[in-house]
Design a protein around this motif. Structure first.
Motif, PDB file in Angstrom:
ATOM      1  N   SER A   1       6.955  20.695   4.264  1.00 25.37           N
ATOM      2  CA  SER A   1       6.052  21.555   3.485  1.00 25.37           C
ATOM      3  C   SER A   1       6.811  22.668   2.773  1.00 25.37           C
ATOM      4  O   SER A   1       6.484  23.849   2.910  1.00 25.37           O
ATOM      5  CB  SER A   1       4.981  22.174   4.407  1.00 25.37           C
ATOM      6  N   SER A   2       7.813  22.300   1.995  1.00 23.43           N
ATOM      7  CA  SER A   2       8.669  23.314   1.378  1.00 23.43           C
ATOM      8  C   SER A   2       8.720  23.246  -0.141  1.00 23.43           C
ATOM      9  O   SER A   2       9.268  24.151  -0.766  1.00 23.43           O
ATOM     10  CB  SER A   2      10.096  23.180   1.913  1.00 23.43           C
ATOM     11  N   ASP A   3       8.154  22.211  -0.759  1.00 21.25           N
ATOM     12  CA  ASP A   3       8.274  22.079  -2.214  1.00 21.25           C
ATOM     13  C   ASP A   3       7.473  23.171  -2.922  1.00 21.25           C
ATOM     14  O   ASP A   3       6.391  23.569  -2.469  1.00 21.25           O
ATOM     15  CB  ASP A   3       7.796  20.703  -2.664  1.00 21.25           C
ATOM     16  N   ALA A   4       8.018  23.625  -4.055  1.00 29.87           N
ATOM     17  CA  ALA A   4       7.441  24.779  -4.749  1.00 29.87           C
ATOM     18  C   ALA A   4       6.220  24.434  -5.584  1.00 29.87           C
ATOM     19  O   ALA A   4       5.432  25.317  -5.903  1.00 29.87           O
ATOM     20  CB  ALA A   4       8.500  25.434  -5.634  1.00 29.87           C
TER      21      ALA A   4
ATOM     22  N   ARG B   1      -2.732  23.792  10.654  1.00 38.14           N
ATOM     23  CA  ARG B   1      -2.087  23.678   9.348  1.00 38.14           C
ATOM     24  C   ARG B   1      -2.564  22.395   8.651  1.00 38.14           C
ATOM     25  O   ARG B   1      -2.898  21.413   9.299  1.00 38.14           O
ATOM     26  CB  ARG B   1      -0.568  23.625   9.485  1.00 38.14           C
ATOM     27  N   ARG B   2      -2.560  22.433   7.342  1.00 37.52           N
ATOM     28  CA  ARG B   2      -2.959  21.247   6.596  1.00 37.52           C
ATOM     29  C   ARG B   2      -2.010  20.085   6.876  1.00 37.52           C
ATOM     30  O   ARG B   2      -2.437  18.940   6.960  1.00 37.52           O
ATOM     31  CB  ARG B   2      -2.979  21.581   5.104  1.00 37.52           C
ATOM     32  N   MET B   3      -0.727  20.385   7.039  1.00 41.32           N
ATOM     33  CA  MET B   3       0.222  19.322   7.337  1.00 41.32           C
ATOM     34  C   MET B   3      -0.014  18.753   8.732  1.00 41.32           C
ATOM     35  O   MET B   3       0.200  17.558   8.969  1.00 41.32           O
ATOM     36  CB  MET B   3       1.655  19.841   7.202  1.00 41.32           C
ATOM     37  N   ASP B   4      -0.497  19.592   9.675  1.00 41.08           N
ATOM     38  CA  ASP B   4      -0.823  19.074  11.007  1.00 41.08           C
ATOM     39  C   ASP B   4      -1.931  18.031  10.927  1.00 41.08           C
ATOM     40  O   ASP B   4      -1.914  17.021  11.646  1.00 41.08           O
ATOM     41  CB  ASP B   4      -1.253  20.227  11.929  1.00 41.08           C
ATOM     42  N   ILE B   5      -2.915  18.278  10.057  1.00 40.82           N
ATOM     43  CA  ILE B   5      -4.008  17.313   9.889  1.00 40.82           C
ATOM     44  C   ILE B   5      -3.472  16.020   9.281  1.00 40.82           C
ATOM     45  O   ILE B   5      -3.835  14.914   9.719  1.00 40.82           O
ATOM     46  CB  ILE B   5      -5.120  17.914   9.014  1.00 40.82           C
TER      47      ILE B   5
ATOM     48  N   THR C   1       0.862  -1.170   0.000  1.00 43.98           N
ATOM     49  CA  THR C   1       0.000   0.000   0.000  1.00 43.98           C
ATOM     50  C   THR C   1       0.901   1.223   0.000  1.00 43.98           C
ATOM     51  O   THR C   1       1.801   1.328   0.839  1.00 43.98           O
ATOM     52  CB  THR C   1      -0.925   0.032   1.228  1.00 43.98           C
ATOM     53  N   VAL C   2       0.685   2.116  -0.940  1.00 42.72           N
ATOM     54  CA  VAL C   2       1.502   3.326  -1.075  1.00 42.72           C
ATOM     55  C   VAL C   2       0.744   4.508  -0.482  1.00 42.72           C
ATOM     56  O   VAL C   2      -0.425   4.743  -0.818  1.00 42.72           O
ATOM     57  CB  VAL C   2       1.843   3.603  -2.554  1.00 42.72           C
ATOM     58  N   VAL C   3       1.397   5.250   0.407  1.00 42.81           N
ATOM     59  CA  VAL C   3       0.822   6.455   1.002  1.00 42.81           C
ATOM     60  C   VAL C   3       1.625   7.648   0.492  1.00 42.81           C
ATOM     61  O   VAL C   3       2.841   7.729   0.715  1.00 42.81           O
ATOM     62  CB  VAL C   3       0.848   6.409   2.541  1.00 42.81           C
ATOM     63  N   LEU C   4       0.966   8.563  -0.199  1.00 40.07           N
ATOM     64  CA  LEU C   4       1.602   9.771  -0.731  1.00 40.07           C
ATOM     65  C   LEU C   4       1.121  10.980   0.067  1.00 40.07           C
ATOM     66  O   LEU C   4      -0.082  11.281   0.089  1.00 40.07           O
ATOM     67  CB  LEU C   4       1.263   9.958  -2.212  1.00 40.07           C
ATOM     68  N   VAL C   5       2.056  11.666   0.722  1.00 37.01           N
ATOM     69  CA  VAL C   5       1.737  12.824   1.552  1.00 37.01           C
ATOM     70  C   VAL C   5       2.220  14.081   0.841  1.00 37.01           C
ATOM     71  O   VAL C   5       3.413  14.217   0.544  1.00 37.01           O
ATOM     72  CB  VAL C   5       2.392  12.714   2.946  1.00 37.01           C
ATOM     73  N   ASP C   6       1.303  14.978   0.551  1.00 39.40           N
ATOM     74  CA  ASP C   6       1.630  16.240  -0.119  1.00 39.40           C
ATOM     75  C   ASP C   6       2.596  17.041   0.756  1.00 39.40           C
ATOM     76  O   ASP C   6       2.300  17.360   1.910  1.00 39.40           O
ATOM     77  CB  ASP C   6       0.341  17.027  -0.353  1.00 39.40           C
ATOM     78  N   ASN C   7       3.772  17.358   0.183  1.00 42.15           N
ATOM     79  CA  ASN C   7       4.805  18.075   0.932  1.00 42.15           C
ATOM     80  C   ASN C   7       5.080  19.451   0.325  1.00 42.15           C
ATOM     81  O   ASN C   7       6.148  20.016   0.517  1.00 42.15           O
ATOM     82  CB  ASN C   7       6.101  17.249   0.950  1.00 42.15           C
ATOM     83  N   SER C   8       4.102  20.003  -0.400  1.00 44.09           N
ATOM     84  CA  SER C   8       4.286  21.304  -1.035  1.00 44.09           C
ATOM     85  C   SER C   8       4.027  22.425  -0.031  1.00 44.09           C
ATOM     86  O   SER C   8       3.487  22.211   1.057  1.00 44.09           O
ATOM     87  CB  SER C   8       3.347  21.446  -2.230  1.00 44.09           C
ATOM     88  N   SER C   9       4.404  23.641  -0.419  1.00 41.70           N
ATOM     89  CA  SER C   9       4.324  24.763   0.515  1.00 41.70           C
ATOM     90  C   SER C   9       2.889  25.128   0.877  1.00 41.70           C
ATOM     91  O   SER C   9       2.647  25.722   1.934  1.00 41.70           O
ATOM     92  CB  SER C   9       5.037  25.987  -0.070  1.00 41.70           C
TER      93      SER C   9
ATOM     94  N   ALA D   1       7.574  30.475  -3.212  1.00 41.62           N
ATOM     95  CA  ALA D   1       7.032  30.107  -4.524  1.00 41.62           C
ATOM     96  C   ALA D   1       5.572  30.527  -4.604  1.00 41.62           C
ATOM     97  O   ALA D   1       4.753  30.135  -3.771  1.00 41.62           O
ATOM     98  CB  ALA D   1       7.166  28.603  -4.739  1.00 41.62           C
ATOM     99  N   ASN D   2       5.239  31.318  -5.594  1.00 44.72           N
ATOM    100  CA  ASN D   2       3.909  31.889  -5.675  1.00 44.72           C
ATOM    101  C   ASN D   2       2.884  30.914  -6.228  1.00 44.72           C
ATOM    102  O   ASN D   2       1.699  31.047  -5.995  1.00 44.72           O
ATOM    103  CB  ASN D   2       3.957  33.149  -6.540  1.00 44.72           C
ATOM    104  N   LEU D   3       3.327  29.906  -6.984  1.00 42.13           N
ATOM    105  CA  LEU D   3       2.418  28.996  -7.660  1.00 42.13           C
ATOM    106  C   LEU D   3       1.536  28.243  -6.666  1.00 42.13           C
ATOM    107  O   LEU D   3       0.372  27.961  -6.945  1.00 42.13           O
ATOM    108  CB  LEU D   3       3.222  28.003  -8.513  1.00 42.13           C
ATOM    109  N   GLU D   4       2.073  27.924  -5.503  1.00 45.22           N
ATOM    110  CA  GLU D   4       1.334  27.125  -4.520  1.00 45.22           C
ATOM    111  C   GLU D   4       0.293  27.932  -3.765  1.00 45.22           C
ATOM    112  O   GLU D   4      -0.644  27.363  -3.220  1.00 45.22           O
ATOM    113  CB  GLU D   4       2.320  26.512  -3.517  1.00 45.22           C
ATOM    114  N   ILE D   5       0.458  29.242  -3.692  1.00 42.17           N
ATOM    115  CA  ILE D   5      -0.465  30.026  -2.881  1.00 42.17           C
ATOM    116  C   ILE D   5      -1.310  30.991  -3.716  1.00 42.17           C
ATOM    117  O   ILE D   5      -2.073  31.769  -3.169  1.00 42.17           O
ATOM    118  CB  ILE D   5       0.287  30.813  -1.785  1.00 42.17           C
TER     119      ILE D   5
END
Length: 835
Positions: A219-222, A141-145, A103-111, A753-757
């Protein structure tokens, strides 16, 4: 097929996806079954009874009862051995293979996962509050959830997933990083594998129990690239069965393939995708400072504009206030508010740019911050301010004008620059007598042909020269001044001399510096269109060029376009083939006849060349524009000359030039720094390395620039910013007895990085579509996430592999025992005189 299967199995074993258990069993090849087995047992029993009966009733003299019992036992043993041999006992080696499923778990690590949402929907707010267990944080924070899902209740979620399958946990954004590998619950006997590494092979990574897993996401990826994450994670497992993929994300998929293509990839591999949405899916309320524009450098006491562009979402009709703060970074000053303006957001979030007029009477580096106060319910506040740096200079720009003759353009330009106190002009008119008095603030009596003389100038303006003094060696000096010392060069064409200048190969060094590619058929084009035009043609200005610092005839875009619409015409022009790849075209010919396959003929263009800048004006009638407004004519020329000089004035001194690859990097990007350093004789500095300095918020750091073996005098290094803000890079050359310490400086503004926000809204529709189109997947709310493990089946495979049977009876030992027993019986019978 057999070879392919063996290869896949071998690779799987090496990758840690297959576990094996080996045991040896004994079987009978011809052991009867059913009624045949019952008949065989009855027959053997009858034969044994017959043997016992015959020996028991043996009546001949000489054999005692004990002998008969012994002989009967030997005969029964022989009979049993022959029955066993008849059934053919064999030894079989059974290799049992377990192919683990994952089972693969992918956690979003973007800003964007670092955002804290102010949930506008009451049901969503209650859901989050309940899930977080009343932690007191109404806007987690979303990452906290995400971390709560993975770690709550003694890692209940991961334990549930590992009940049936191995689990791989990855963080993803612009790349994929393995965070943990977890063994399935039934793998108690499997030894832990090697420590985690960047290799995505499942044979690597911290394979262990759930309790030993340590997860850390920053949570640092652009960007968010779910396609790359899914593809690489699935392919990293080779041919191992994948029971399912779980994605914890806000759905801000802003790079890579579309949701439909990602889902198709999953369907083709029979991989169900379960998505969990993190964040608020309501339309956002957000205001951000999109851009702050100001000139890189201004002259002391000159007015300049700081133009602020503001963008808003969900705030139609509301009043907002933008405040401008100023800080003198040269002396470590603090921010102070200097102006503010209030405006109303239009329909659809439309907001006109806001311009602030400024003027400084002291030189230095000033940092301007435009800031808008956060609005109620705004989830993204870090984009509410933005900075720009302006260098106020007191030094005069030294300009050398070399002209072929006293044209109207020459007369108006020299008078304009001479009157401006920020310029120190020297003029060399080739057609003038040797005894003539030259124009300029600093009068010269000869054309500077030595490096020490020529390199004192910041900008060279060539108004169609072509005298004998300008030879090939002088052109090479100009090339060195521009490319290595940051000087500026402008070539302005004129009908009498330019065609010959462009044909002559001795001027090749200057041709190569220009931002245009010469047309080998220029003379033919001139003959076709005519060398004299009595009717003016209009000039076309590319839309993007209105914002260029050279072209701004007013403080805002609308007024600039209006100003250009009332002026600009051309008679004669010199045709070129096209602009160069890195050039900015400022003007094109508007006549349909003056076009080629690359568009309208280029009339004006600028570009960076090495450390300096160059420009090209392809016509000689600009002086006529003064009748449309002398102020616009003067402003254009002043801005053009200052633009060309900025490479020298901002990049460093005459002996030092500092360059950065990107002046507005995103946080996390490395800043590549290079410097051109010379000694007092303008020769490459003879050092292996030199220390550079960087300052941010009063904190000072140093890093090393290393000399480049193939580029004497050039030094290069890199620095990675650790926070957003305005960075000041500097390099200092040692002071000498005749010269003060030389310092060259450069500003770099680092932002997130502006793209994420840009769009902080949770993309619920995208997450739902991705799950449903993958077939077998489903979208889950955060409080439902603990039900996912029950929906993911155990797909591990067990494969028994049997070796070739090995006969146990067909050997010398069995034969010897059998012959020995038969011989013993025969000998004893003879000894006891039995039949």
């Amino acid at each position: 097929m057999l070879i392919s299967s063996l290869l896949v199995q071998t690779i799987s074993v090496l990758a840690g996806q297959v576990r094996e258990e080996e045991r040896v069993v004994t079987e009978f090849r011809y052991l009867p079954e059913g009624w045949a087995a019952i008949g065989a047992v009855a027959l053997i029993a009858a034969l044994l009874w017959t043997v016992v009966y015959m020996y028991r009733n043996e009546g001949r003299v000489g054999a005692s009862g004990r002998v008969r019992v012994f002989l009967g036992g030997v005969r029964c043993l022989i009979l049993l051995m022959r029955c066993v041999i008849l059934f053919e006992p064999v030894s079989v080696k059974i290799l049992r293979r377990w192919i683990d499923s994952y089972t693969v778990v992918l956690v979003d690590n973007s800003s964007s996962m670092d955002l804290s949402d102010h949930y506008r929907d009451d049901a969503a707010q209650d859901r989050v509050a309940t899930f977080m267990g009343g932690s007191g944080d109404e806007s987690p924070r979303r990452m906290d959830i995400a971390e709560m899902i993975l770690g709550a209740d003694d890692r209940k979620f991961l334990r549930g997933l590992s009940d049936n399958n191995r689990v791989k946990v990855f963080g993803f954004g612009d790349d994929l990083d393995l965070a943990a590998s977890i063994r399935a619950t039934g793998e108690g006997g499997v030894a832990p594998e090697s420590a985690a590494s960047s290799d995505l092979s499942p044979a690597r990574g911290a394979l262990g129990d759930v309790s030993s897993v340590r997860l850390d996401f920053d949570s640092s990826d652009a960007v968010t690239n779910v396609e790359r994450a899914l593809r690489r994670s699935v392919e990293s497992l080779g041919n191992a069965p994948i029971a399912g993929v779980v994605i914890l994300s806000d759905g801000a998929f802003n790079q890579g393939a579309s949701v439909e293509e990602v889902a198709r990839f999953a369907r083709e591999r029979n991989v169900p995708i379960h998505t969990v949405g993190l964040g608020d899916s309501s339309p956002p309320r957000n205001v951000r400072v999109a851009d702050v524009v100001a000139p890189e450098s201004v002259v002391q006491d000159d007015p300049f504009a700081v133009t602020v562009s503001v963008a808003a979402d969900g705030l139609d009709g509301e009043l907002l206030t933008v405040r401008l703060f100023e800080r003198n970074a040269s002396d470590g000053g603090i921010d102070r508010a200097v102006n503010e303006k209030t405006f109303r957001v239009g329909v659809g979030g439309q907001i006109e740019p806001v311009a602030f007029e400024r003027s400084k009477d002291h030189e230095g580096r000033y940092v301007y911050t435009a800031r808008v106060a956060p609005v109620e319910g705004e989830s993204v506040t870090e984009d509410n301010d933005r900075q720009v740096a302006v260098q106020v200079i007191d030094a005069k720009t030294r300009v050398l004008i070399v002209a072929g003759g006293p044209s109207w353009g020459y007369r108006y330009l020299t008078r304009l620059l001479q009157r401006d106190e920020t310029f120190d002009v020297s003029c060399w008119l080739e057609s003038a007598d040797l005894s003539a008095v030259r124009d300029g603030n600093t009068v010269i009596d000869h054309l500077p042909i030595e490096a020490e003389e020529l390199f004192e100038y910041d900008v060279l303006i060539l108004l169609a020269p072509g005298g004998e003094e300008i030879d090939e060696s002088w052109c090479q000096l100009v090339d060195t001044l521009v490319t290595e010392y940051g000087g500026g060069l402008l070539y302005a064409a004129a009908r009498p001399r330019t065609p010959e200048f462009m044909r002559d190969r001795k001027y090749r060094a200057i041709h190569d510096l220009l931002p245009v590619t010469l047309d080998p058929e220029a003379d033919l084009v001139l003959n076709q269109v005519g060398h004299y035009q009595t009717t003016p043609s209009r000039i076309e200005i590319p839309e993007a060029s209105y914002a260029h610092s050279v072209m701004r005839l007013a403080d805002d875009a609308v007024a600039t376009k209006l100003a250009w619409s009332g002026m600009g015409e051309v008679y004669w022009h010199f045709p070129v083939l096209r602009e160069k790849a890195v050039a900015n075209v400022l003007m094109r010919h508007g006549n349909a006849r003056m076009r080629n396959s690359f568009g309208g003929h280029v009339l004006a263009a600028v570009q960076y060349v090495g450390a300096g800048r160059t420009g090209f004006l392809g016509f000689d009638s600009m002086w006529r524009w003064r009748r449309h407004g002398e102020e616009s004519y003067n402003r254009f020329w002043i801005q053009l000359v200052r633009y060309l000089s900025e490479g020298r004035l901002l990049g460093g001194s005459k002996r030092a030039t500092l360059l950065v690859e990107n002046e507005r990097p995103s946080l996390g990007e490395a800043v590549n720094v290079s410097a051109r350093l010379l000694d007092t004789r303008f020769q490459p500095l003879g050092r292996d390395r030199i220390e550079a300095r960087v300052e941010i918020d009063g904190e000072r750091k140093e890093f090393t620039l290393t000399g480049q073996a193939d580029r004497p005098g050039w030094y290069a290094g890199r620095f990675v910013p650790d926070r957003v803000g305005n960075y000041r890079f500097s390099v200092r050359l040692p002071a000498t007895s005749t010269e003060e310490q030389v310092v060259t400086e450069r500003d770099v503004i680092v932002s997130r990085a502006n793209l994420e926000i840009l769009n902080p809204r949770m993309n619920r529709a995208g997450l739902v579509a991705l799950a449903e189109q993958s077939e077998g997947g489903r979208y889950w709310e955060i409080d439902e996430a603990f039900g996912i493990p029950g929906e993911i089946p155990d797909l591990h495979e067990e494969i028994p592999v049997r070796s070739r049977p090995k006969a146990l009876w067909d050997n010398g030992i069995v034969l010897a025992v059998l012959v020995g027993l038969m011989s013993l019986e025969w000998a004893l019978r003879k000894w006891n005189r039995l039949l």
